[in-house]
Design a protein around this motif. Structure first.
Motif, short mmCIF file in Angstrom:
data_model
loop_
_atom_site.label_atom_id
_atom_site.label_comp_id
_atom_site.label_asym_id
_atom_site.label_seq_id
_atom_site.Cartn_x
_atom_site.Cartn_y
_atom_site.Cartn_z
N ALA A 198 0.83 -1.25 0.16
CA ALA A 198 0.01 0.00 -0.05
C ALA A 198 0.87 1.24 -0.01
O ALA A 198 0.60 2.35 -0.59
N ARG A 199 1.96 1.16 0.65
CA ARG A 199 2.75 2.38 0.65
C ARG A 199 3.49 2.74 -0.49
O ARG A 199 4.06 3.91 -0.76
N ARG A 210 -1.91 10.93 -11.11
CA ARG A 210 -3.14 11.21 -10.54
C ARG A 210 -2.55 11.62 -9.00
O ARG A 210 -2.35 10.94 -8.08
N ARG A 211 -2.32 13.02 -8.96
CA ARG A 211 -1.55 13.56 -7.65
C ARG A 211 -2.41 13.86 -6.69
O ARG A 211 -2.17 13.44 -5.36
N ARG A 212 -3.64 14.06 -7.03
CA ARG A 212 -4.85 14.21 -5.87
C ARG A 212 -4.95 12.86 -5.04
O ARG A 212 -4.89 12.94 -4.01
N GLU A 213 -5.13 11.83 -5.79
CA GLU A 213 -5.57 10.53 -5.25
C GLU A 213 -4.26 10.12 -4.35
O GLU A 213 -4.34 9.37 -3.45
N ALA A 214 -2.86 10.49 -4.83
CA ALA A 214 -1.74 9.95 -4.20
C ALA A 214 -1.71 10.52 -2.95
O ALA A 214 -1.37 10.17 -1.87
N ARG A 215 -2.00 11.99 -2.86
CA ARG A 215 -2.14 12.52 -1.58
C ARG A 215 -3.23 12.07 -0.78
O ARG A 215 -2.89 11.99 0.61
N THR A 216 -4.42 11.72 -1.20
CA THR A 216 -5.44 11.25 -0.48
C THR A 216 -4.99 9.77 0.33
O THR A 216 -5.26 9.53 1.50
N LEU A 217 -4.35 9.01 -0.76
CA LEU A 217 -4.03 8.02 -0.17
C LEU A 217 -2.84 7.72 0.99
O LEU A 217 -2.78 7.17 2.08
N ALA A 218 -1.88 8.82 0.51
CA ALA A 218 -0.90 8.87 1.66
C ALA A 218 -1.26 9.45 2.93
O ALA A 218 -0.75 9.04 4.03
N GLY A 219 -2.37 10.34 3.10
CA GLY A 219 -3.01 10.81 4.17
C GLY A 219 -3.80 9.90 4.85
O GLY A 219 -3.58 9.70 5.99
N LEU A 220 -4.25 8.64 4.20
CA LEU A 220 -5.04 7.79 4.83
C LEU A 220 -3.99 6.76 5.65
O LEU A 220 -4.07 6.40 6.83
N LEU A 221 -2.99 6.41 4.74
CA LEU A 221 -2.04 5.70 5.35
C LEU A 221 -1.24 6.25 6.34
O LEU A 221 -0.77 5.30 7.32
N ASN A 222 -1.26 7.46 6.43
CA ASN A 222 -0.24 8.19 7.79
C ASN A 222 -1.32 8.57 8.78
O ASN A 222 -0.81 8.85 9.68
N GLY A 223 -2.70 8.41 8.55
CA GLY A 223 -3.51 8.76 9.56
C GLY A 223 -3.76 7.78 10.63
O GLY A 223 -3.09 6.82 10.83
#
Length: 223
Positions: A198-199, A210-223
């Motif tokens: 996932a990382r 797909r930068r927006r989706e990359a930021r969204t997923l990174a936030g979910l993984l780090n949350g």
């Protein structure tokens, strides 16, 4: 002798299905499959078994799910194998047929399946190709089958590679009306894709633009 044994098992399975499934369900979907189809499908290689099942289920009055329901009480693994084969899709045109099978599976009472999860068996190989997946999601959403869409996304997230996850997101962004599904899939990746894989997905998403989706997923993984 082998055919007689299979025929005996078939009748036992049909009797058991009558006892485990609700009477109303069986009245609405009678068990019409002949035992010859069971014998042939289970002894063929997967690609030939799939071809046989598709050809037989397209005949009037014959459906895949009633056969599997009949098999589950006495031969659950073989029943799941038939559903699994039905989910193998190489042709986008098969997606409506798979969507119909998913709907049938969901209509049967849970006790019919004897503790097994047939929907996951059905979706396991349908999740291998992102282009077919988008068409399947579209078909399921048109039929308001949101539960199956969520199950599909979860199965895909569990089995995908980092590149496969990014590829599905890219395909979803191209499809009209599927943008709400993207964030749902990203949540599934954060919860169900092995963490080491996932990382890697945000970087793959950036590589496909797909930068927006990359930021969204990174936030979910780090949350």
């Amino acid at each position: 002798m082998a055919l007689r044994k299979i025929q005996t098992l078939w009748h036992q399975a049909t009797d058991a299905a009558d006892k485990t499934a609700t009477a109303s369900t069986l009245r609405s979907r009678p068990l019409l499959y002949p035992d010859e189809i069971v014998v042939e499908a289970l002894k063929l290689p997967d690609d030939k078994a799939r071809e046989l099942l598709i050809n037989e289920t397209r005949r009037p009055g014959r459906e895949l799910v009633p056969l599997v329901v009949a098999l589950m009480p006495t031969l659950p693994e073989e029943g799941l194998r038939l559903l699994h084969l039905a989910g193998i899709t190489y042709d986008i045109g098969d997606d409506p047929r798979i969507a119909d099978t998913i709907a049938q599976v969901q209509r049967y009472p849970a006790e019919t399946w004897r503790g097994h999860d047939p929907l996951r068996a059905l979706l396991r190989n349908a999740s291998k190709r992102s282009d077919c997946g988008v068409h399947l999601i579209k078909t399921l959403m048109k039929r308001n089958n949101t539960a199956a869409v969520e199950n599909y996304l979860k199965t895909y997230a569990e089995r995908t590679s980092a590149w496969g996850a990014a590829e599905l997101v890219r395909e979803l962004t191209k499809a009209r009306g599927l943008h709400p599904v993207i964030d749902q899939f990203l949540r599934m990746v954060s919860e169900h894709t092995p963490r080491s894989l996932a990382r890697e997905v945000p970087e793959q998403l950036r590589q496909v633009g797909r930068r927006r989706e990359a930021r969204t997923l990174a936030g979910l993984l780090n949350g």
